[in-house]
Design an enzyme around this catalytic site. Sequence first.
Site, PDB file in Angstrom:
ATOM      1  N   ASP A 133      -9.975   3.661   2.368  1.00 36.46           N
ATOM      2  CA  ASP A 133     -10.091   3.299   3.791  1.00 36.46           C
ATOM      3  C   ASP A 133     -10.788   4.398   4.588  1.00 36.46           C
ATOM      4  O   ASP A 133     -11.552   4.113   5.513  1.00 36.46           O
ATOM      5  CB  ASP A 133      -8.704   3.054   4.403  1.00 36.46           C
ATOM      6  CG  ASP A 133      -8.115   1.722   3.979  1.00 36.46           C
ATOM      7  OD1 ASP A 133      -8.882   0.826   3.578  1.00 36.46           O
ATOM      8  OD2 ASP A 133      -6.886   1.570   4.041  1.00 36.46           O
ATOM      9  N   LYS A 182       0.808  -1.230   0.000  1.00 32.31           N
ATOM     10  CA  LYS A 182       0.000   0.000   0.000  1.00 32.31           C
ATOM     11  C   LYS A 182       0.843   1.284   0.000  1.00 32.31           C
ATOM     12  O   LYS A 182       0.499   2.252  -0.681  1.00 32.31           O
ATOM     13  CB  LYS A 182      -0.933   0.009   1.201  1.00 32.31           C
ATOM     14  CG  LYS A 182      -2.068  -0.997   1.126  1.00 32.31           C
ATOM     15  CD  LYS A 182      -2.784  -0.949   2.464  1.00 32.31           C
ATOM     16  CE  LYS A 182      -4.133  -1.560   2.431  1.00 32.31           C
ATOM     17  NZ  LYS A 182      -4.924  -1.177   3.599  1.00 32.31           N
TER      18      LYS A 182
HETATM   19  P1  NDP Z   1       1.024   0.015   9.500  1.00 35.67           P
HETATM   20  O1  NDP Z   1       2.146  -0.954   9.480  1.00 35.67           O
HETATM   21  O2  NDP Z   1       1.033   1.169   8.567  1.00 35.67           O
HETATM   22  O3  NDP Z   1       0.885   0.606  10.987  1.00 35.67           O
HETATM   23  C1  NDP Z   1       0.979  -0.242  12.092  1.00 35.67           C
HETATM   24  C2  NDP Z   1       0.591   0.509  13.369  1.00 35.67           C
HETATM   25  O4  NDP Z   1       0.588  -0.436  14.438  1.00 35.67           O
HETATM   26  C3  NDP Z   1       1.569   1.609  13.782  1.00 35.67           C
HETATM   27  O5  NDP Z   1       0.883   2.615  14.455  1.00 35.67           O
HETATM   28  C4  NDP Z   1       2.500   0.847  14.730  1.00 35.67           C
HETATM   29  O6  NDP Z   1       3.144   1.683  15.678  1.00 35.67           O
HETATM   30  C5  NDP Z   1       1.514  -0.028  15.444  1.00 35.67           C
HETATM   31  N1  NDP Z   1       2.141  -1.227  16.027  1.00 35.67           N
HETATM   32  C6  NDP Z   1       2.657  -2.288  15.353  1.00 35.67           C
HETATM   33  N2  NDP Z   1       3.131  -3.197  16.221  1.00 35.67           N
HETATM   34  C7  NDP Z   1       2.908  -2.695  17.467  1.00 35.67           C
HETATM   35  C8  NDP Z   1       3.194  -3.168  18.791  1.00 35.67           C
HETATM   36  N3  NDP Z   1       3.796  -4.332  18.999  1.00 35.67           N
HETATM   37  N4  NDP Z   1       2.834  -2.397  19.833  1.00 35.67           N
HETATM   38  C9  NDP Z   1       2.210  -1.210  19.632  1.00 35.67           C
HETATM   39  N5  NDP Z   1       1.925  -0.696  18.417  1.00 35.67           N
HETATM   40  C10 NDP Z   1       2.279  -1.436  17.343  1.00 35.67           C
HETATM   41  O7  NDP Z   1      -0.275  -0.877   9.308  1.00 35.67           O
HETATM   42  P2  NDP Z   1      -1.721  -0.421   8.733  1.00 35.67           P
HETATM   43  O8  NDP Z   1      -1.995   0.955   9.187  1.00 35.67           O
HETATM   44  O9  NDP Z   1      -1.813  -0.757   7.302  1.00 35.67           O
HETATM   45  O10 NDP Z   1      -2.683  -1.449   9.488  1.00 35.67           O
HETATM   46  C11 NDP Z   1      -2.980  -1.294  10.871  1.00 35.67           C
HETATM   47  C12 NDP Z   1      -4.099  -2.248  11.246  1.00 35.67           C
HETATM   48  O11 NDP Z   1      -5.303  -1.877  10.576  1.00 35.67           O
HETATM   49  C13 NDP Z   1      -3.832  -3.688  10.852  1.00 35.67           C
HETATM   50  O12 NDP Z   1      -4.246  -4.508  11.912  1.00 35.67           O
HETATM   51  C14 NDP Z   1      -4.690  -3.929   9.628  1.00 35.67           C
HETATM   52  O13 NDP Z   1      -5.122  -5.271   9.577  1.00 35.67           O
HETATM   53  C15 NDP Z   1      -5.867  -2.990   9.903  1.00 35.67           C
HETATM   54  N6  NDP Z   1      -6.511  -2.531   8.658  1.00 35.67           N
HETATM   55  C16 NDP Z   1      -7.839  -2.843   8.477  1.00 35.67           C
HETATM   56  C17 NDP Z   1      -8.514  -2.420   7.357  1.00 35.67           C
HETATM   57  C18 NDP Z   1      -9.958  -2.782   7.181  1.00 35.67           C
HETATM   58  O14 NDP Z   1     -10.475  -2.603   6.078  1.00 35.67           O
HETATM   59  N7  NDP Z   1     -10.614  -3.261   8.206  1.00 35.67           N
HETATM   60  C19 NDP Z   1      -7.843  -1.609   6.321  1.00 35.67           C
HETATM   61  C20 NDP Z   1      -6.452  -1.324   6.615  1.00 35.67           C
HETATM   62  C21 NDP Z   1      -5.828  -1.786   7.749  1.00 35.67           C
HETATM   63  P3  NDP Z   1       4.587   2.340  15.365  1.00 35.67           P
HETATM   64  O15 NDP Z   1       4.318   3.585  14.556  1.00 35.67           O
HETATM   65  O16 NDP Z   1       5.138   2.609  16.707  1.00 35.67           O
HETATM   66  O17 NDP Z   1       5.384   1.311  14.590  1.00 35.67           O
END
Ligand code: NDP
Length: 308
Positions: free
Chosen positions: A123, A86
Amino acid sequence: MAAEKKTTVIPFEKLAGWRPARAAYGVAGWPVAHSLSPVMQAAGLAAMGVEADYFAFEVRPEGLEEALKLMQGAGVRGLNLTVPHKAAAVALVDELSEEARQAGVVNTLVFGEDGRRIGHNTDARGFSRALREEFRIPLLELRVLLLGAGGAARAIAFQAARERAERIVIANRTIGRAQDLAREIAPMYLDDKLERQSARLRVVGLDAAALAAEVDQVDLIVNATSLGLRAGEPPPIPAHLIRPHHLIYDAIYNPARTPLIDTAAEAGARACNGLSMLLHQGALSLEIWLGRAAPVEAMRRALWKAAR
Ligand code: NDP
């Protein structure tokens, strides 16, 4: 009832020379075989009476640029993008919609007849539609605690700002990302420099103490972190901070019951997973490709059945 078609997965290695028999759309990801998009979008296309197929393209991160060229050459008309493509797709398009530029991620691609590629992000609006459907309350009336600052969170934060949510608090593990996001939405969200507005848009760390100070001044808690995707992970907000009045939207849909949803149920709060957001972002993709309303109910039936 029409027999259900199995999803056709096209690996990158088979793309060169591949030619679809009729109009083609698809989703590109790695891995992609588990994606629910093919079932949902194929049901949508069929219900619209569109003679087309929807494929799952298995493309590794390093192969995306070449894969897009090959798909375009094969006449693919539109593409959904999922993990891990993405963000990378932003640099591979000729034009970005405002929502895609703001979110910094493309989840819907249009291959124009003129050879141009246009990147969209559905989204943000998908989340808004899902929220209205699940809780019957518009963002305008909600004080939002947004957990996360990645691609999904960015789309949601901009949407909350656009719809003038009553309050937005962004909490993220890496606080600098949340600060950057708040700085970006501030010009469209805050009307003037009134002192009270410092409380209207806030940034905090994703830790219990910081969240504790906010939870009584928010209505909606959105999990847009990836915490909960893998078994054994804790909820992104500790259980004791969830109040019965909270509305909880977990953007994760697989697993359907995340630790956050279990925790919310125990606290007596209303909670739902991200399947409705998946549905509406997909319906909006179809609308972009075909220029007319998508058959949401047919798509919902197919998606719910596949997700069971
Ligand atoms: P990104 O990789 O862009 O972002 C991940 C986010 O999760 C960041 O804020 C990151 O924090 C945080 N994170 C990851 N691991 C941890 C951890 N161990 N502890 C705390 N925070 C953590 O992913 P996306 O934004 O693409 O996706 C995020 C979620 O949204 C996913 O679960 C995805 O499945 C869901 N999603 C659902 C959609 C739907 O249609 N329902 C559409 C798109 C996404 P940091 O910045 O500190 O790394």
